[in-house]
Structures are given as C-alpha cells and as structure tokens.
Design an enzyme around this catalytic site. Structure first.
Site, mmCIF file in Angstrom:
data_model
loop_
_atom_site.group_PDB
_atom_site.id
_atom_site.type_symbol
_atom_site.label_atom_id
_atom_site.label_comp_id
_atom_site.label_asym_id
_atom_site.label_seq_id
_atom_site.Cartn_x
_atom_site.Cartn_y
_atom_site.Cartn_z
ATOM 1 N N PRO A 44 -1.529 -13.440 -111.981
ATOM 2 C CA PRO A 44 -1.855 -12.264 -112.789
ATOM 3 C C PRO A 44 -0.623 -11.425 -113.148
ATOM 4 O O PRO A 44 0.480 -11.627 -112.634
ATOM 5 C CB PRO A 44 -2.801 -11.462 -111.874
ATOM 6 N N GLU A 45 -0.862 -10.449 -114.023
ATOM 7 C CA GLU A 45 0.182 -9.500 -114.400
ATOM 8 C C GLU A 45 0.560 -8.653 -113.186
ATOM 9 O O GLU A 45 -0.309 -8.242 -112.402
ATOM 10 C CB GLU A 45 -0.324 -8.589 -115.526
#
EC number: 3.5.5.1
Length: 325
Positions: A44-45
């Site tokens: 994920p970011e």
C-alpha cells in the site's frame, strides 16, 4: 508462448509510527508471499510507517506530536532498514513495489521503490502531487517520478500512489511505457458515512478507489494489483482518529487484482481483514484487451491529441561552472 506470473497484493494494517516494527512486518509478508509462490508483490501507499489518517480528522496543532513521531519513523531509501528489506526480496527472488514515507534530509515524500529479484532498487519515484492536506506533510515528486514502469523477469511493472490514479495525463504516460502489471498503492479508505452525521465525498471512499483502480485496468489494458491498508479500533487514538464518523473500524481495505479487461481475478476479502490476495496471470491475455482498445496504439489519434512531457527533474541547487581565461 505463455508468460505466466503469480502476483500478490497486500492488504494489512501497518505497524503505526514504528519504523523497526514496520520493517519486520514487511519482511514477514515478503516471506509469506514467497512461500505461496508470489513473483510480483505490491504494498500500500506509505505502508511504512502507515498512512496518518489524523491529518484529515484533526487540526495541525493537535497533530504536532504525532507528526514528530511520524518523521522520526519514516524510511530513508539508503538505510540499514531498507537494506534489510532488499535482502529479504533477494532471498525471496521476487519483484516488490514498496510504498513508504521516504525521509530525505528533513523532508518527507510519498515514495515507491521498485526492488528487483536481485534485491536492487531499480527505480524510485515519489508521488508527483500529494493530495489536499497531504501537502502539509509530504513534498512533491519531480520529473524523474514520471517514469512509472520498469522491466523485470516477470514483465513490465508499473506503480502509482493513490489519487495519481485520477490524473489522466499521468496514467496515459504510464500506458505509453508499456505497463503490463501495475501496482495501485492506496491508504485505508472507508465506506460512505451517514451524511447527517458527517458530510463527506464519495470519491473519498474505498468503493470509489476500487473503481478508479478497475478503470485503470480497463483503460490501460493492464493487470492491476490493488494494495490497501486497514485500521483497527485499538489504533484509532494513535492516529488521532477518535470522534469522527469516517474512520470506521475494523475497516479501510478494498484490495483486489484486476485483469486487463477490468475483471476481478480473485475473491475479495473483508474490509478489515489482513490478507495477501493472489492470482495466476498470463501476460499474453493482455492481447485480448489490446485487440479491442490500445490507448496509445491503434485506438489513439496523435495527429489530433497528444501529450507533452518534461522528463528533466528540477534541482534545488545548480552550481555555475567557472570560466577559464
């Protein structure tokens, strides 16, 4: 000749505000994925040290202590912690796109490092424009971050962060780089709250982010690995997220793997569930979608519509050359 690849998308809760714990969990997920035969893995970011949702739910003044810890626990690209991750990737023999809050001097950036099966960072990019209140914490990526695709033994791997998926020119430029497997890195995003309790916008929901990622698969005729974070109730206070109707826990996850025609390729998991979603894909299947639409090929009209790109990164300091007389 087929080109089959096992791909994986991480949906998990970060080890909030904890660099060493984040690195340990990252390595654990890499090992778990390798044991399942995953060859390309997306995170994920700002997976390290987690997406600080409190920047949306609390004032700048109230967030000062949290952000102080956040800076201290962000990851430097050239660091012992990163080398531990690189060693784990090398041991696994996979390709990883790692999202993290990058500390460079006294500045932070929303970064993605592309790590090869040899454990080398073969490309590094930063979100070119942090979104809304993110700009109070992270700086802009420069033109070198417009490159979003690299070659690998498993095909051409691309990656974007969060609302970079809503920037049509950036998406188009990625398609022109020949992306085959794209990592869509996202923070936790939650369901639409009751508007009478909390005014909010649909485009700030997990469902909208899911749809944006799916559209990129359709528009770019590429496999898309959607990787998102989750949040549990015990970590609301640490993230300054108490007392609002948006960050419902456990929740935030909307991970998926899409085919180049936009079809889901695995079963979804619950919004608050930790999992590594996997799918076995054949890169030749991209041709099915390309036959119908090739956005930067036979379905384009560059004589009427084209994209102008500046690939040269700006410099903070340029040294003048001395003239010799």
């Amino acid at each position: 000749m087929s080109k089959k690849v096992r791909v994986g998308a991480v949906q998990a809760e970060p080890v909030w505000l904890n660099l060493e714990g984040s690195v340990d969990k990252t390595i654990s997920l890499i090992k778990q994925s390798a044991a399942d035969g995953v060859q390309v893995l997306g995170f994920p970011e700002v997976w390290i040290p987690g997406y600080p949702w409190g920047i949306w739910t609390t004032s700048v003044i109230e967030n000062v202590p949290m952000i102080h810890e956040y800076m201290n626990n962000s990851l430097a690209k050239d660091s012992p912690q990163m080398r531990r991750i690189q060693d784990a990737v090398k041991e696994a023999g996979m390709f990883v796109v790692l999202g993290y809050s990058e500390r460079d001097g006294a500045s932070l950036y929303m970064a993605q490092s592309f790590i090869s099966p040899e454990g080398e960072i073969v490309h590094h990019r930063r979100k070119i424009k942090p979104t809304h209140v993110e700009r109070t914490l992270w700086g802009d990526g420069q033109a070198d971050s417009l490159k979003t695709v690299v070659d690998s033994p498993f095909g051409k791997i691309g990656g974007l962060n969060c609302w970079e998926h809503l920037q049509p020119l950036l998406r188009y430029y990625e398609y022109s780089q020949g992306v085959q497997i794209h990592v869509a890195s996202w923070p936790a995003e939650f369901e639409m709250p009751d508007k009478e309790k909390q005014p909010w916008l649909y485009h700030e929901t997990g469902e909208a982010s899911y749809r944006a990622s799916q559209f990129m698969a359709i528009e770019g005729q590429t496999f898309v690995l959607v990787s998102s974070q989750i949040m549990t109730e015990e970590n609301l206070e640490k993230n300054n997220c108490l007392g609002n109707h948006v960050t419902k826990t456990p929740g935030g996850g909307f991970s998926m793997i899409f085919g180049p025609d936009g079809s889901p390729l695995c079963e979804p998991v619950g919004v608050g569930v930790e999992a590594i979603l996997t799918a076995d894909v054949d890169l030749r299947d991209i041709d099915y979608a390309k036959t119908f639409i090739d956005t930067v090929g036979h379905y384009a009209r560059p004589d009427m519509l084209s994209l102008l790109v500046n690939p040269e990164a700006a410099k903070h300091v340029t040294l003048m050359k001395q003239s010799s007389f």
